[in-house]
Write an enzyme that holds these catalytic residues in place. Structure first.
Site, PDB file in Angstrom:
ATOM      1  N   ALA A 117     -10.751 -79.530  33.451  1.00 22.85           N
ATOM      2  CA  ALA A 117     -12.111 -79.014  33.368  1.00 22.85           C
ATOM      3  C   ALA A 117     -12.767 -79.315  32.028  1.00 22.85           C
ATOM      4  CB  ALA A 117     -12.115 -77.502  33.605  1.00 22.85           C
ATOM      5  N   CYS A 118     -12.045 -79.086  30.934  1.00 20.47           N
ATOM      6  CA  CYS A 118     -12.723 -79.133  29.641  1.00 20.47           C
ATOM      7  C   CYS A 118     -12.097 -80.078  28.641  1.00 20.47           C
ATOM      8  CB  CYS A 118     -12.766 -77.737  29.028  1.00 20.47           C
ATOM      9  SG  CYS A 118     -11.135 -77.084  28.595  1.00 20.47           S
ATOM     10  N   GLY A 119     -10.925 -80.618  28.912  1.00 18.96           N
ATOM     11  CA  GLY A 119     -10.325 -81.520  27.950  1.00 18.96           C
ATOM     12  C   GLY A 119      -9.841 -80.775  26.722  1.00 18.96           C
ATOM     13  N   CYS A 121     -10.692 -78.879  24.206  1.00 20.41           N
ATOM     14  CA  CYS A 121     -11.835 -78.087  23.749  1.00 20.41           C
ATOM     15  C   CYS A 121     -11.702 -77.755  22.268  1.00 20.41           C
ATOM     16  CB  CYS A 121     -11.930 -76.797  24.559  1.00 20.41           C
ATOM     17  SG  CYS A 121     -12.174 -77.095  26.321  1.00 20.41           S
TER      18      CYS A 121
END
Length: 276
Positions: A117-119, A121
């Site tokens: 979803a976000c890598g 972050c």
């Protein structure tokens, strides 16, 4: 025998339509972990574990390491057969061999798990980027008509999305709108890593005369990866984040959002887009 995971997984679903119901088969986008190891024998370290869609794993590893500034020259990439890797995890572990001693690995201090979803972050900031990236100076020019054609070309090339409806896509285009390569993944940042990794393994970096098109929104991390690859123009079907726009303006990149139905917003670097 070890079974290599594929990009799709079959399942059974109960499909409802109005007042009727039927049992049918459905294809899901596969999501499995990939452990990326960096090695310079006899030293070897785990850099990251990312949730990804299997396929083009070597490109994913190469692109991820390039974006993080952790690997310049790559001697070899292979699935791991070390004794500590069970047979069922063989195709979920990749070892990247580099020459000389291993570079400093600040990422290991976090020992991070990246999600689809976000890598990674918060793994970097604009100030940190200035230590390894310079402001882009590219003569790239793209017509508005060429931009309008990119989303359709990307969508047509997304074969797995057509079967599952659950994958992000990233495509690399020339200034004339020719599609060079497209990669898909449950993680939009992974799809970009696969594209950058393809370019790295083809020895065609930097990509200053190319356009990156992504199927979702443009985040800070996608812009960071594009910047590290020298990509001067990033286009997205959806909206950019505020930090993505700030990064684009800070480093001389062109950022296009809401590119669909022959319209778009240019948030930075408008001088590279030509209109009648």
């Amino acid at each position: 025998m070890t079974v290599r995971p594929g990009p799709t997984t079959r399942t059974r679903v109960l499909a409802l339509s109005g007042q009727s119901a039927r049992d049918r088969r459905d294809d899901l986008a596969t999501e499995e972990p990939l452990e990326i190891r960096l090695a310079s024998p006899p030293e070897r370290r785990t850099v990251a574990i990312t949730m990804r869609t299997p396929g083009h794993d070597f490109e994913l590893a190469a692109g991820f390491l390039h974006g993080e500034g952790l690997a310049g020259d790559i001697e070899a990439i292979a699935y791991c057969t070390d004794d500590d890797v069970p047979p069922e995890a063989r195709y979920n572990t990749v070892t990247v061999r580099v020459p000389g001693p291993l570079p400093e690995l600040p990422a290991l201090e976090r020992h991070f798990l990246t999600s689809s979803a976000c890598g990674v972050c918060g793994s970097a900031s604009l100030e940190a980027l200035h230590h390894r990236c310079v402001r882009l100076d590219s003569s790239l020019r793209v017509t508005a008509a060429t931009l309008y054609g990119l989303p359709g070309k990307l969508r047509q090339a997304q074969g797995v999305f057509g079967r599952t409806g659950g994958l992000h896509g990233a495509g690399l285009f020339t200034a004339q709108g020719e599609l060079l390569t497209v990669r898909e993944d449950v993680g939009r940042h992974n799809a970009v890593d696969k594209v950058v990794g393809w370019a790295a393994l083809q020895h065609v970096l930097p990509l200053s005369d190319h356009v990156l098109m992504v199927s979702g929104r443009s985040s800070y991390e996608i812009m960071q990866k594009a910047l590290a690859a020298g990509i001067a123009m990033v286009c997205a079907v959806s909206a950019p984040s505020s930090l993505a726009v700030e990064l684009a303006r800070e480093f001389g990149m062109t950022l296009v959002g809401f590119l669909r139905d022959e319209r778009c917003n240019v948030y930075a670097g408008a001088e590279r887009v030509t209109v009648p």
